[in-house]
Design an enzyme around this catalytic site. Structure first.
Site, PDB file in Angstrom:
ATOM      1  N   THR A 164       0.856  -1.183   0.000  1.00  0.00           N
ATOM      2  CA  THR A 164       0.000   0.000   0.000  1.00  0.00           C
ATOM      3  C   THR A 164       0.893   1.234   0.000  1.00  0.00           C
ATOM      4  O   THR A 164       1.962   1.240   0.610  1.00  0.00           O
ATOM      5  CB  THR A 164      -1.027  -0.025   1.156  1.00  0.00           C
ATOM      6  OG1 THR A 164      -2.045   0.944   0.887  1.00  0.00           O
ATOM      7  CG2 THR A 164      -0.412   0.271   2.516  1.00  0.00           C
TER       8      THR A 164
ATOM      9  N   CYS B 159      -2.837   7.435   8.077  1.00  0.00           N
ATOM     10  CA  CYS B 159      -3.404   6.092   8.012  1.00  0.00           C
ATOM     11  C   CYS B 159      -2.393   5.067   8.526  1.00  0.00           C
ATOM     12  O   CYS B 159      -1.191   5.324   8.531  1.00  0.00           O
ATOM     13  CB  CYS B 159      -3.789   5.731   6.582  1.00  0.00           C
ATOM     14  SG  CYS B 159      -4.992   6.847   5.832  1.00  0.00           S
TER      15      CYS B 159
ATOM     16  N   HIS C 209      -5.585  -1.001   5.074  1.00  0.00           N
ATOM     17  CA  HIS C 209      -5.154   0.410   5.072  1.00  0.00           C
ATOM     18  C   HIS C 209      -6.195   1.175   5.903  1.00  0.00           C
ATOM     19  O   HIS C 209      -7.213   1.634   5.387  1.00  0.00           O
ATOM     20  CB  HIS C 209      -5.105   0.911   3.628  1.00  0.00           C
ATOM     21  CG  HIS C 209      -4.530   2.282   3.461  1.00  0.00           C
ATOM     22  ND1 HIS C 209      -3.543   2.568   2.543  1.00  0.00           N
ATOM     23  CD2 HIS C 209      -4.816   3.468   4.046  1.00  0.00           C
ATOM     24  CE1 HIS C 209      -3.246   3.871   2.580  1.00  0.00           C
ATOM     25  NE2 HIS C 209      -4.021   4.435   3.496  1.00  0.00           N
TER      26      HIS C 209
END
Lengths: 209, 165
Positions: B26, B32, B49
């Site tokens: 990711t 995040c 995520h």
């Protein structure tokens, strides 16, 4: 879900908002740099968070990003992002220091503060034009700067929207510097991300149902 | 790279699963948090995520479970179970939760990175999944890629280079 109530007429209104705000900001930037700055017709789109990253050049592209929150009758986030090479050139020109480089680990304080000031001036002229046009009270917070992956920067502005939706309405205006070879031309963006509850205020102010 | 695997991509507020020789990745994590749940023996790993700490913050009709720590972790455990992984064998590696901007204001939303990390830890503990390693906090964006064949989580930043945890 708020996105269901947005029609193409609403999007046109938002486009006009991008037009007015960014035109003022582009003029301010031209004056600052003594360069002709071209502004593209703004795009208003409802996009997924991942598509938002793609609009900004893909999540991993390295940018100098100015972020500020908008408070008042309209709330939301605003970003001014520049690919880091271009931010370097702008700041070099502004502070008359050819050696300035954001990529070097330790960014000089004067360079960072020049970038913040640039963000301040541009977003200030964008938002005050918007405020004049709509008659709405719009208060920008002091801008913050980050030089990093655009995904990491922009996702911060999506946090608020993510409470109510998986999509965001983005008012995107690209800037271009004239008379430089295309590869070098500025690919700066203003991203205006109004919070969902603010759309009604904007439409009401402009007499749109 | 040695393996001939594909890279499975995970978007923002998204999750997926990869098996060796594939890897899972990711990009551009800021506030995040990327949560990797993996089973060494079966060389299978899931990546979430996480964007927000708690689904009670959500005001949508339908919930995208991958967006929140409290719903993403159990949803991923369920998906891994369907792949035949026994939950007690799961281990976790986490990265992200940065504070990308320094503000003078102390509004709670500005602390979203640290809050995400706290929530992820709380829910991993709740499901008795030990955290083997982590790279959280700071103020840099991260791109992470987990390799289920080696159990290494590769972390790339713009300013501090690349490392494996």
């Amino acid at each position: 879900m708020y996105e269901k109530n947005i029609t193409s007429m609403h999007l046109d209104v938002l486009k006009e908002i991008g037009n007015i705000g960014a035109a003022h900001a582009a003029t301010a930037l031209s004056t600052l740099l003594n360069k002709k700055i071209d502004m593209k017709v703004p795009k208003v789109e409802m996009v997924s968070f991942d598509e938002m990253m793609d609009l900004a050049g893909g999540p991993e592209s390295v940018v100098a990003g100015i972020y500020l929150r908008i408070e008042g009758d309209v709330t939301g986030s605003m970003f001014f992002v520049l690919p880091v090479e271009q931010a370097n050139r702008f700041i070099q020109r502004l502070i008359h220091d050819e050696s300035f480089d954001f990529q070097v680990g330790e960014v000089s304080e004067i360079g960072a503060s020049a970038m913040q000031e640039l963000g301040n001036i541009l977003s200030g002229s964008y938002l005050s034009a918007l405020s004049d046009f709509t008659g709405l009270k719009i208060y920008p917070t002091v801008p913050a700067l980050s030089v990093d992956m655009v995904g990491a920067i922009i996702s911060f502005g999506l946090v608020e929207v993510s409470h109510v939706s998986d999509y965001v309405i983005v008012i995107d205006t690209a800037l271009n510097e004239e008379d430089v070879p295309n590869v070098e031309s500025v690919k700066g963006h203003f991203f205006l991300l109004p919070n969902p509850e603010s759309f009604q205020a904007i439409f009401n102010a402009l007499g749109v149902q | 790279m040695i393996g001939q695997g594909q890279v499975v991509k995970v978007g923002i507020a998204d999750m997926n699963i990869a098996k060796a020789p594939d890897t899972i990745r990711t990009s551009g994590l800021g506030s995040c948090v990327g949560v990797v749940l993996f089973d060494e023996r079966s060389q299978i790993a899931g990546l979430i995520h996480v964007m927000l700490p708690d689904s009670s913050l959500g005001r949508t009709e339908t919930i995208n479970s991958a967006k929140f720590a409290d719903t993403g972790i159990p949803a991923m455990i369920e998906q891994l179970k369907l792949e035949g992984v026994q939950p007690f064998k799961l281990r976790a590696k986490i990265a992200g939760g940065a504070q990308m901007f320094q503000f003078s204001s102390s509004r709670d939303t500005m602390r979203i990175g640290p809050r995400n990390v706290e929530a992820v830890k709380e829910y991993l503990k709740k499901y008795s999944i030990p955290i083997v390693s982590e790279d959280t906090g700071g103020n840099s964006g991260r791109t992470i890629e987990f390799n289920p064949a080696t159990n290494l989580l590769n972390i790339r930043t713009v300013n501090q280079g690349v490392r494996d945890i």
